[in-house]
Design an enzyme around this catalytic site. Structure first.
Site, PDB file in Angstrom:
ATOM      1  N   CYS A  34      16.339 -22.311  26.191  1.00 54.13           N
ATOM      2  CA  CYS A  34      16.821 -23.388  27.072  1.00 54.13           C
ATOM      3  C   CYS A  34      18.336 -23.279  27.277  1.00 54.13           C
ATOM      4  CB  CYS A  34      16.435 -24.725  26.439  1.00 54.13           C
ATOM      5  SG  CYS A  34      17.199 -26.168  27.190  1.00 54.13           S
ATOM      6  N   CYS A  37      20.355 -26.418  26.602  1.00 57.41           N
ATOM      7  CA  CYS A  37      20.373 -26.661  25.151  1.00 57.41           C
ATOM      8  C   CYS A  37      21.474 -25.838  24.488  1.00 57.41           C
ATOM      9  CB  CYS A  37      19.025 -26.288  24.530  1.00 57.41           C
ATOM     10  SG  CYS A  37      17.620 -27.236  25.128  1.00 57.41           S
TER      11      CYS A  37
END
Length: 109
Positions: A34, A37
């Site tokens: 991600c 993230c």
């Protein structure tokens, strides 16, 4: 990958490390793949250092620790949950700046 003050939360120890904590706990639900993230990592590490001793700050990898992610119905990452007294008191979805994370925590410290 995590900073020196950033905890690595697991399904097995979640109750002890988070739910039974005597200080508020910020959990960053994330995954290696991600991009947003990964962008949050320096912010989470900085907040972990700044609030060390007053708030536990850590990450939970949803790919490796799926049981806890399912328990809290995590459908998008990054998701930040702030726990106090074993209960979720704040939730934010998506990448955000350090000042937004601090505001989230400051209301409960």
């Amino acid at each position: 990958m995590a900073g020196v003050n950033t905890k690595d939360f697991t399904d097995a120890a979640f109750e002890t490390d988070v739910l039974k904590s005597d200080v508020p706990v910020l959990v960053d639900f994330w995954a290696q793949w991600c991009g947003p993230c990964r962008q949050m990592t320096p912010t989470i590490d900085a907040v972990a250092t700044e609030y060390d001793g007053r708030v536990k700050v850590g990450k939970l990898n949803v790919d490796e620790q799926g049981q806890t992610a399912m328990r809290y119905n995590i459908r998008s990452i990054p998701t930040l949950l702030l726990f106090k007294g074993g209960q979720v008191v704040e939730q934010r979805i998506g990448a955000m700046g350090k000042s937004d994370v601090q505001k989230m925590i400051d209301a409960h410290v």
